[in-house]
Design a protein around this motif. Structure first.
Motif, mmCIF file in Angstrom:
data_model
loop_
_atom_site.group_PDB
_atom_site.id
_atom_site.type_symbol
_atom_site.label_atom_id
_atom_site.label_comp_id
_atom_site.label_asym_id
_atom_site.label_seq_id
_atom_site.Cartn_x
_atom_site.Cartn_y
_atom_site.Cartn_z
ATOM 1 N N LEU A 43 7.908 9.031 -1.651
ATOM 2 C CA LEU A 43 7.561 8.065 -0.618
ATOM 3 C C LEU A 43 8.375 8.226 0.665
ATOM 4 O O LEU A 43 7.983 7.752 1.723
ATOM 5 N N PRO A 67 4.392 5.904 -6.459
ATOM 6 C CA PRO A 67 3.688 7.164 -6.745
ATOM 7 C C PRO A 67 2.843 7.060 -8.010
ATOM 8 O O PRO A 67 3.269 6.474 -9.008
ATOM 9 N N LYS A 68 1.670 7.661 -7.946
ATOM 10 C CA LYS A 68 0.758 7.648 -9.100
ATOM 11 C C LYS A 68 1.389 8.328 -10.317
ATOM 12 O O LYS A 68 1.195 7.895 -11.453
ATOM 13 N N THR A 110 0.842 -1.192 0.000
ATOM 14 C CA THR A 110 0.000 0.000 0.000
ATOM 15 C C THR A 110 0.884 1.252 0.000
ATOM 16 O O THR A 110 1.870 1.298 0.730
ATOM 17 N N GLU A 111 0.527 2.243 -0.824
ATOM 18 C CA GLU A 111 1.261 3.513 -0.894
ATOM 19 C C GLU A 111 2.750 3.297 -1.101
ATOM 20 O O GLU A 111 3.581 3.806 -0.368
ATOM 21 N N TYR A 112 3.079 2.507 -2.101
ATOM 22 C CA TYR A 112 4.494 2.197 -2.306
ATOM 23 C C TYR A 112 4.918 2.435 -3.749
ATOM 24 O O TYR A 112 5.956 1.955 -4.163
ATOM 25 N N ASN A 135 -3.045 -3.871 -4.009
ATOM 26 C CA ASN A 135 -2.182 -3.652 -2.848
ATOM 27 C C ASN A 135 -2.302 -4.727 -1.793
ATOM 28 O O ASN A 135 -3.322 -5.383 -1.665
#
Lengths: 284, 350
Positions: free
Chosen positions: B287, B36-37, B32-34, B55
């Motif tokens: 991140l 960047p978009k 998760t959140e690893y 995720n």
């Protein structure tokens, strides 16, 4: 074949297939897995054994079961003590107001219990709403340690499960034949006696149903203990989850799961028995 | 002879030609959140390959899913010690280094490690480590030198532990002078006994978001990932991170292609893309985790590159140790002790 018969077949068939595929088959797999062996590089090895169940007998895991039962039992007791007078008042309220009062009980269900548990964290934490309020009122000097205690866990469980206690109690109390209560009074029973000897026995199916509806889910709601208790207590739910996700011990996780199902089954059996007896008594 | 070589080369190129017709999709299974978009968007813009990301919150989860045969993923992000296990169990596809020219940008310090000799299956992604996260507003940070400082009585009721048996045991084993990867049951038992002494000091176990507990002021010291300290310090300035003298526990995340991936060609393209210096730098910047790309480090803003929480000095990493794969037996032992620690905490009426 008439339309009606066709409809019946399709409806029943769909549900039967659904249950078979998504309830029976997975449970069967869990039962089978609980009798297998774990391997070094495979989750399951086809060597039948009852080793997983033997390991369940370790005092450690009995303790885990005990912790879960203790928390759930305390929650049930509190829900009953809070819920009974509450349900009683609703049942005795003006019939025009009753639906609204019931609606108020149900409204919290519109929000996910996970979100409500997070809300409890906001209220209970060291710099949370409750502590800030008490401090600004001058009632306390130092913030109280409210979050991450057993008290917080039980409060969270009671908060989440209270409606499950109130609704069956309400149903039972509302159905109560008040002529019997009047008869008791006429025969000279005082309020306490009337309550203990007439009202409680007559509403006992509601009490038992409420207790089951609180106690059984209470056993499984380990996330409340994780969030509000700071994961400091291993409950059955945590134990099972960790066997699958971290310990790579599917047989043991399955065995714990099967044991829990059996225990719950036994309790539901007891409930049915109690309900039957209660009904029998009423009819006599 | 020359002809033979030519034929071989042509034959080798055949699968390439076949792969060129790959569907323009990449299924990424990531923490998760690893990722960047912006990076995903830039990749799609350049290659036309659409990235579908799913995720997970724990490597074990990803491992269990792949192991059970599910997924349909083209790229996963295992920590190093899982690479070892997954490669051994045939869950990973060997990489084609010819398609990864940007691998040269990666710091050689992190290549060809025992968990994956020659980087046959994985390329390094980001590095994180477990050290002491501490709120400098409540604790004199200069007094903290050793893991054992956590056991000081003044921290009673103020300690945070993560809810992961493996990392926490690795720390305590190091505190006792053993290796983080020691599998001797006697040493693990010693660590368990030591940990039992710490449990009364523990306010909570929070593996998902330790930073939140620090920001809310519930705890003042704890064992957690450096990224938590870094991200937490963006919101609460007093949060910082200490490298104990016995050494931090290192974990490197890598990217690898699962066996049977449907779009291996796209996966290689993506791997090479994120190993470009400017992209790797962008990822680290967004991140707050350390990139292992030597060329990217040169491009980092000074503020980040000099942040010791994210980019430790060699001195900081003295005695540090990388987590390695452990036998299932040992993992089971950790889990059992972990349950026991938490049960011992509360013996009410039982």
């Amino acid at each position: 074949m008439s339309d009606h018969a066709l409809f019946k077949r399709v409806a029943i068939g769909t549900i039967a297939v659904w249950l078979l595929l998504f309830a029976f088959a997975p449970n069967l797999m869990v039962v089978i897995a609980s009798f297998l062996t774990r391997g070094e590089s495979e989750f399951l090895v086809w060597t039948p054994t009852t080793d997983a169940y033997a390991r369940m007998l370790d005092p450690l895991y009995l303790h885990v079961f005990w912790n879960s039962f203790y928390l759930s039992a305390m929650t049930t007791l509190l829900c009953l003590v809070i819920g009974y007078p509450f349900a009683y008042l609703i049942a005795r309220a003006n019939p025009a107001v009753r639906p609204y009062l019931l609606l108020l009980v149900i409204i919290p269900f519109w929000t996910s219990s996970l979100v409500r548990t997070y809300a409890m964290i906001v209220i209970l934490n060291t710099n949370g709403l409750l502590n800030t309020l008490l401090q600004s009122l001058g009632l306390i000097d130092e913030p109280l340690e409210l979050l991450y205690t057993d008290g917080a866990v039980i409060a969270g469980l009671v908060y989440t499960l209270l409606p499950f206690m109130v609704l069956p109690l309400y149903a039972a109390i509302e159905k109560l034949d008040w002529r019997l209560v009047e008869a008791a009074r006429d025969l000279g029973a005082r309020k306490v006696r009337t309550f203990a000897s007439v009202i409680i026995p007559l509403t006992s199916p509601g009490i038992v149903a409420g207790c089951m509806l609180v106690f059984l889910p209470g056993l499984g709601m380990f996330y409340v203990a994780d969030f509000l208790g700071g994961s400091k207590t291993t409950l059955i739910g945590n134990l099972i989850q960790r066997q699958f996700l971290s310990a790579r011990d599917w047989p043991f996780g399955s065995a714990a799961s099967v044991t829990l199902t059996i225990v719950m089954g036994l309790m539901i059996g007891l409930y049915l028995l109690a309900a039957k007896r209660a009904n029998a008594k009423v009819e006599v | 002879m020359k002809k033979l070589l030519l034929v071989t080369a042509l034959l080798a190129a055949l699968p390439l030609a076949a792969q060129a017709e790959e569907e323009k999709v990449l299924n990424l299974y990531n923490w998760t959140e690893y990722m960047p978009k912006e990076v995903l968007k830039a990749f799609t813009k350049e290659t036309g390959i659409k990235v579908k990301e799913s995720n997970y919150a724990a490597t074990e989860e990803m491992y269990s899913k792949l192991k059970a045969g599910g997924g349909g993923y083209d790229l996963v992000v295992p920590s190093t010690y899982f690479v070892q296990r997954m490669a051994r169990e045939g869950l990973l596809e060997p990489l084609d280094h010819a398609k990864l020219p940007n691998l040269k940008n990666v710091d050689p310090k992190f290549l060809d490690k025992p968990f994956d000799p020659g980087n046959k299956y994985s390329v390094p992604y980001l590095m994180s480590h477990v050290g002491i996260v501490v709120d400098g507003g409540k604790v004199d940070v200069s007094s903290l030198k050793s893991w054992l400082d956590l056991w000081k009585p003044e921290f009673k009721g103020k300690v945070l532990l993560m809810d992961t048996a493996r990392e926490t045991f690795a720390v305590v084993q190091k505190a006792l002078g053993y290796s983080a990867n020691d599998t001797d049951p006697k040493h693990i038992e010693a660590a368990f006994n030591k940990l039992k002494e710490l449990v009364p000091s523990v306010k909570l176990f929070n593996g998902e978001s330790p930073k939140v507990s620090f920001i809310q002021g519930e705890v003042s010291i704890g064992i957690a990932w450096n990224g938590e300290a870094f991200m937490g310090s963006q919101e609460k300035k007093s949060l910082t991170y200490v490298y104990p003298q016995e050494g931090v526990v290192l974990a490197m995340d890598t990217m690898a292609i699962p066996k049977g991936a449907k779009h291996p060609e796209n996966a290689h393209k993506f791997l090479d893309f994120i190993m470009r210096p400017e992209i790797a730098a962008k990822i680290s910047e967004t991140l707050g985790y350390a990139t292992l790309n030597a060329e990217a480090v040169k491009l980092l803003p000074k503020k980040l590159a000099s942040n010791r929480i994210v980019y430790p000095t060699d001195e900081d990493l003295k005695n540090s140790e990388l987590l390695e794969d452990i036998p299932t037996e040992t993992q089971g032992l950790y889990e059992k002790y972990w349950s026991e620690l938490k049960v011992g905490k509360k013996v009410k009426g039982g």
